[in-house]
Design an enzyme around this catalytic site. Structure first.
Site, PDB file in Angstrom:
ATOM      1  N   GLY A  55       0.791  -1.235   0.000  1.00 36.88           N
ATOM      2  CA  GLY A  55       0.000   0.000   0.000  1.00 36.88           C
ATOM      3  C   GLY A  55       0.817   1.276   0.000  1.00 36.88           C
ATOM      4  CD  GLU A 110       1.606   1.804   8.194  1.00 40.52           C
ATOM      5  OE1 GLU A 110       1.131   1.704   7.037  1.00 40.52           O
ATOM      6  OE2 GLU A 110       1.469   0.931   9.054  1.00 40.52           O
ATOM      7  CG  ASP A 111      -0.784   2.731   3.197  1.00 42.72           C
ATOM      8  OD1 ASP A 111      -0.328   2.328   4.287  1.00 42.72           O
ATOM      9  OD2 ASP A 111      -1.364   1.978   2.394  1.00 42.72           O
ATOM     10  CG  ASP A 114      -8.382   1.289  10.493  1.00 40.39           C
ATOM     11  OD1 ASP A 114      -9.160   2.148  10.927  1.00 40.39           O
ATOM     12  OD2 ASP A 114      -8.766   0.164  10.125  1.00 40.39           O
ATOM     13  CE  LYS A 142     -10.169   4.563   7.463  1.00 35.46           C
ATOM     14  NZ  LYS A 142     -10.655   3.206   7.137  1.00 35.46           N
ATOM     15  CB  VAL A 164     -10.744   5.972   1.812  1.00 38.65           C
ATOM     16  CG1 VAL A 164     -11.680   6.871   2.598  1.00 38.65           C
ATOM     17  CG2 VAL A 164      -9.457   5.715   2.588  1.00 38.65           C
ATOM     18  CG  ASP A 170      -5.970  -3.342  -1.174  1.00 33.23           C
ATOM     19  OD1 ASP A 170      -5.580  -2.891  -0.077  1.00 33.23           O
ATOM     20  OD2 ASP A 170      -6.281  -4.538  -1.335  1.00 33.23           O
ATOM     21  NE  ARG A 176      -2.447  -2.957  -3.531  1.00 35.77           N
ATOM     22  CZ  ARG A 176      -2.490  -3.091  -2.202  1.00 35.77           C
ATOM     23  NH1 ARG A 176      -2.436  -2.027  -1.438  1.00 35.77           N
ATOM     24  NH2 ARG A 176      -2.610  -4.284  -1.652  1.00 35.77           N
TER      25      ARG A 176
HETATM   26  P1  IMP Z   1      -4.442  -1.060  11.468  1.00 34.70           P
HETATM   27  O1  IMP Z   1      -3.967   0.345  11.768  1.00 34.70           O
HETATM   28  O2  IMP Z   1      -3.654  -2.127  12.133  1.00 34.70           O
HETATM   29  O3  IMP Z   1      -5.916  -1.197  11.756  1.00 34.70           O
HETATM   30  O4  IMP Z   1      -4.284  -1.395   9.939  1.00 34.70           O
HETATM   31  C1  IMP Z   1      -3.970  -0.486   9.008  1.00 34.70           C
HETATM   32  C2  IMP Z   1      -4.051  -1.175   7.658  1.00 34.70           C
HETATM   33  O5  IMP Z   1      -5.414  -1.524   7.343  1.00 34.70           O
HETATM   34  C3  IMP Z   1      -3.610  -0.215   6.590  1.00 34.70           C
HETATM   35  O6  IMP Z   1      -2.227  -0.301   6.351  1.00 34.70           O
HETATM   36  C4  IMP Z   1      -4.444  -0.659   5.413  1.00 34.70           C
HETATM   37  O7  IMP Z   1      -3.786  -1.717   4.750  1.00 34.70           O
HETATM   38  C5  IMP Z   1      -5.711  -1.197   6.015  1.00 34.70           C
HETATM   39  N1  IMP Z   1      -6.797  -0.192   5.973  1.00 34.70           N
HETATM   40  C6  IMP Z   1      -7.364   0.446   7.013  1.00 34.70           C
HETATM   41  N2  IMP Z   1      -8.330   1.283   6.626  1.00 34.70           N
HETATM   42  C7  IMP Z   1      -8.366   1.206   5.271  1.00 34.70           C
HETATM   43  C8  IMP Z   1      -9.171   1.867   4.264  1.00 34.70           C
HETATM   44  O8  IMP Z   1     -10.031   2.717   4.511  1.00 34.70           O
HETATM   45  N3  IMP Z   1      -8.904   1.498   2.980  1.00 34.70           N
HETATM   46  C9  IMP Z   1      -7.955   0.584   2.630  1.00 34.70           C
HETATM   47  N4  IMP Z   1      -7.194  -0.049   3.538  1.00 34.70           N
HETATM   48  C10 IMP Z   1      -7.393   0.262   4.857  1.00 34.70           C
END
Ligand code: IMP
Length: 191
Positions: A55, A110-111, A114, A142, A164, A170, A176
């Protein structure tokens, strides 16, 4: 600046998007600002930028070129587990870094942050290797979904609690390559 196609040119991909949240131009301006800040803060420290495949690729490519000081880049790959598995703090490294990071200044790129669980795991893993410093740069965050508070030193945009796609993000491997970021239509997105 690279000229992208207008949204309509992306056909089926664009039709899956209900609303554009950040255009390619808005993203480019923000990435430019982040690059400037990072260049000033890390001057003379030869940082190693670390990203998680896949990503982060568009963001890393643009951020690298927005940074004007010498840097290195390296990538990790992780196995994609279910959200449930992630909550138990399980992240498996599919590909480790090529570089040794002891005594290096690490900027984790990081992209999307979450829940923060993945990043938390990866930061713990990297800290154990005794880098000189470690900071996070995330294009999207987020905050309302966060389960673990993590300091994000360089942040692009806050997002609402919605799924998103685009600019590396993706849904089931697709979207992507959209140069903008938008909300996925609810009839397409199945959590
Ligand atoms: P977390 O912070 O461990 O919950 O995971 C983050 C990962 O979840 C990111 O690197 C993305 O790969 C994926 N992710 C979370 N929200 C989204 C979204 O809105 N669209 C696409 N991928 C997301």
């Amino acid at each position: 600046m690279m000229a992208f196609h207008p949204p309509e040119a992306y056909g089926e991909l664009n039709e899956g998007v209900s609303r554009v949240l950040f255009s390619a131009d808005e993203i480019a301006i923000k990435v430019g600002e982040l690059g400037q800040q990072i260049s000033a803060d890390y001057d003379g420290r030869f940082p190693l930028l670390v990203g998680v495949l896949n990503g982060v690729v568009p963001f890393m490519a643009d951020l690298l070129r927005a940074i004007t000081i010498p840097v290195e880049v390296d990538y990790l790959a992780i196995a994609s587990y279910s959200a449930e598995t992630r909550e138990r703090g399980l992240v498996r490294l599919e590909k480790d870094l090529d570089e040794t990071i002891k005594n290096r200044h690490i900027l984790f790129v990081e992209d999307m942050v979450d829940t923060g669980l993945t990043l938390n795991y990866l930061l713990r893993n990297l800290r154990a290797r005794e880098p000189a410093s470690i900071e996070v740069c995330a294009l999207f965050s987020k905050p309302r979904r966060r389960l673990i508070e993590l300091p994000i030193k360089y942040k692009g945009f806050d997002l609402p609690d919605r799924f998103v796609v685009g600019y590396g993000l993706d849904y089931r491997g697709k979207y992507r390559n959209l140069p903008f970021v938008g909300l996925l239509k609810p009839e397409i997105f199945q959590p």
